[in-house]
Design an enzyme around this catalytic site. Structure first.
Site, PDB file in Angstrom:
ATOM      1  N   SER A 165       0.804  -1.232   0.000  1.00 28.16           N
ATOM      2  CA  SER A 165       0.000   0.000   0.000  1.00 28.16           C
ATOM      3  C   SER A 165       0.834   1.276   0.000  1.00 28.16           C
ATOM      4  O   SER A 165       0.297   2.356  -0.288  1.00 28.16           O
ATOM      5  CB  SER A 165      -0.945   0.008   1.198  1.00 28.16           C
ATOM      6  OG  SER A 165      -0.210   0.116   2.403  1.00 28.16           O
ATOM      7  N   ASP A 207      -3.609  -7.721   9.725  1.00 29.05           N
ATOM      8  CA  ASP A 207      -2.241  -7.991  10.175  1.00 29.05           C
ATOM      9  C   ASP A 207      -1.639  -9.160   9.388  1.00 29.05           C
ATOM     10  O   ASP A 207      -2.005 -10.315   9.606  1.00 29.05           O
ATOM     11  CB  ASP A 207      -2.284  -8.295  11.675  1.00 29.05           C
ATOM     12  CG  ASP A 207      -0.895  -8.575  12.212  1.00 29.05           C
ATOM     13  OD1 ASP A 207       0.091  -8.403  11.461  1.00 29.05           O
ATOM     14  OD2 ASP A 207      -0.800  -8.969  13.394  1.00 29.05           O
ATOM     15  N   TYR A 232      22.625   0.736  11.014  1.00 29.39           N
ATOM     16  CA  TYR A 232      21.840  -0.053  10.065  1.00 29.39           C
ATOM     17  C   TYR A 232      22.427  -1.463   9.902  1.00 29.39           C
ATOM     18  O   TYR A 232      22.016  -2.386  10.580  1.00 29.39           O
ATOM     19  CB  TYR A 232      21.674   0.681   8.705  1.00 29.39           C
ATOM     20  CG  TYR A 232      20.482   0.091   7.994  1.00 29.39           C
ATOM     21  CD1 TYR A 232      19.238   0.688   8.052  1.00 29.39           C
ATOM     22  CD2 TYR A 232      20.577  -1.144   7.333  1.00 29.39           C
ATOM     23  CE1 TYR A 232      18.126   0.098   7.474  1.00 29.39           C
ATOM     24  CE2 TYR A 232      19.478  -1.745   6.755  1.00 29.39           C
ATOM     25  CZ  TYR A 232      18.261  -1.120   6.819  1.00 29.39           C
ATOM     26  OH  TYR A 232      17.164  -1.730   6.264  1.00 29.39           O
ATOM     27  N   LYS A 289      17.963  -8.165   8.549  1.00 30.19           N
ATOM     28  CA  LYS A 289      18.143  -8.268   7.091  1.00 30.19           C
ATOM     29  C   LYS A 289      19.024  -9.473   6.734  1.00 30.19           C
ATOM     30  O   LYS A 289      18.804 -10.138   5.733  1.00 30.19           O
ATOM     31  CB  LYS A 289      18.736  -6.972   6.525  1.00 30.19           C
ATOM     32  CG  LYS A 289      17.773  -5.791   6.586  1.00 30.19           C
ATOM     33  CD  LYS A 289      16.486  -6.036   5.817  1.00 30.19           C
ATOM     34  CE  LYS A 289      15.558  -4.857   5.776  1.00 30.19           C
ATOM     35  NZ  LYS A 289      14.219  -5.188   5.271  1.00 30.19           N
ATOM     36  N   THR A 319      10.657   6.831   2.963  1.00 29.59           N
ATOM     37  CA  THR A 319       9.336   6.210   3.043  1.00 29.59           C
ATOM     38  C   THR A 319       8.877   6.377   4.483  1.00 29.59           C
ATOM     39  O   THR A 319       9.635   6.866   5.328  1.00 29.59           O
ATOM     40  CB  THR A 319       9.384   4.691   2.725  1.00 29.59           C
ATOM     41  OG1 THR A 319      10.207   4.065   3.710  1.00 29.59           O
ATOM     42  CG2 THR A 319       9.934   4.395   1.349  1.00 29.59           C
TER      43      THR A 319
END
Ligand code: NAD
Length: 393
Positions: A56, A117, A241, A250, A276
């Site tokens: 979305s 969810d 990160y 990740k 974002t």
């Protein structure tokens, strides 16, 4: 209701329906006529039935738009949204989804959404039922969730993801979206438990649960592909990160691609740093983005989510050649960002920054503009003083 921009600590609390419409429509227009792109789709190679988990906003929304309007795919989106009320705006994803589906219908493309969810068994089963009934099977599953929390469907335990360094505190310069003054941020290290929880939320476990369910129910088409998104970035952001809690998640996601490869073609795509809803709240990243955006746009190679995903589909996944990857098997859409010349220019500008002084050599205005636009703000043509119904997009 007059809908105004309200941003608190880089989190937008409101969204404008007319601006979200514009944001989605601009992406559709670009995909139909990708000006400036060297690439074009090979129609017979593009996937026909696509599931986007987290479709979305951000990279997921762009995946849905490129699949549908670049490849003619029927699509299902799974996302977590807040519905609008008479005096309350919806999440941008709710508006985006309505606008996307309106345009898909006009183009005779089938488009469905499951709001709920994605981590829950109930939403997975509901989505599987929908695939079975409407599509039969799926050709591509894009996994693009970014979430601060996950409830484990088996145990009911709640896990929270945090964006923290591991082992020792990390202190670095940063900038706020609304203020070009350079600040210093110090982040305390995560506990071992917080690191584990972040892996539970943003690692590969849930991706695998989705693929296992679709496989069990025979919903994966012959030659099906799945892709999830990762990030690496420059050394200056490593402590928070790649070597921090999110980096551990990740790594787990990347390992999961290897496991899933036994079932279908599974990839992790390392994407570019872009503003974002999820990335704006990562400490230090807004400063890095302001410098990166400046350097890349000066070189004429600044891409947004849609251009990145366009390259993913047309130049990597569905280019009709073996999918190009790095040694670890990852697709590298961050190749332009990580080009040594680009990184050297960003580094030089990073060294010019001084705490308490205004940002130098960066393009915070562009970061801020993109951030505003993903929430439907900052379009000159829209009258933000006008009374609008937040339930109508
Ligand atoms: P985003 O916030 O724009 O999108 C996240 C999506 O996940 C939305 O559709 C949201 O509704 C959905 N979502 C969140 N929680 C959910 C839940 N419980 N159930 C159902 N849907 C839920 O984020 P994004 O930046 O596009 O991130 C997508 C992926 O791309 C993430 O894995 C992120 O780490 C990765 N990525 C982002 C960047 C970047 O710079 N933005 C770079 C590389 C990789």
């Amino acid at each position: 209701m007059v809908i105004t921009r309200k941003v608190l600590r880089n989190v937008s609390l409101t969204a404008h329906p007319l601006g979200c419409r514009r944001h989605v429509e601009d992406q559709i227009v670009w995909v139909k006529n990708p000006k400036g792109s060297l690439y074009s789709p090979v129609p017979e190679k593009m996937p026909a039935r696509v599931l986007v988990i987290g479709g979305s906003t951000g990279y997921g929304l762009s995946s849905r738009i490129v699949a549908a309007f670049g490849g003619g795919a029927d699509t299902i989106n799974v996302s977590f949204e807040r519905e609008p009320g008479e005096k309350k705006t919806a999440t941008p994803g709710w508006y985006n989804t309505k606008v996307f589906e309106e345009h898909a219908r006009k183009s005779n493309l089938r488009a469905f959404s499951v709001f709920g969810d994605a981590f829950s068994d109930e939403v997975k089963e509901r989505t599987a039922d929908l695939i079975e009934k409407e599509f039969g099977q799926v050709d591509l599953i894009v996994y693009s969730l970014a979430s601060p929390v996950r409830i484990d469907p088996k145990t009911g335990a709640t896990y929270r993801s945090v964006l923290k360094p591991i082992g020792k505190p990390y202190s670095a310069l940063s900038v706020n979206l609304d203020d070009p003054t350079i600040t210093r941020e110090t982040i305390e290290p995560a506990t071992a438990e917080q690191t584990e929880e972040t892996v539970k939320v943003m690692g590969g476990e849930d991706w695998k649960l989705w693929i296992d369910l679709l496989d069990r129910r025979n919903l994966l088409a012959e030659g099906a592909v799945t892709v999830a998104f990762s990030y690496i970035g420059p050394e200056v952001t490593y402590p928070v990160y790649r070597e921090g809690t999110i980096g551990k998640a990740k790594e787990d996601l990347e390992k999961t691609a290897g496991v899933l490869s036994k079932t279908l073609k599974a990839y992790v795509s390392v994407n570019k740093a872009l503003v974002t809803r999820a990335s704006a709240v990562i400490p230090v990243v807004p400063l890095y983005m302001a410098l990166l955006y400046a350097v890349m746009s000066e070189q004429g190679i600044h891409e947004q989510c849609t251009e990145q995903i366009w390259r993913l589909f047309t130049d990597r996944l569905y280019a009709g050649i073996p999918v190009p990857t790095d040694k670890e098997g990852r697709i590298r859409l961050d190749d332009w960002e990580m080009d040594p010349l680009i990184q050297a220019a960003v580094q030089r500008r990073w060294e010019m920054q001084r705490e308490g002084k205004p940002l130098k050599g960066g393009n915070l205005a562009l970061v801020r503009q993109e951030y505003d636009r993903i929430h439907g703000f900052g379009y000159k043509e829209i009258d933000y003083g006008a009374d609008v119904d937040p339930r109508v997009v």
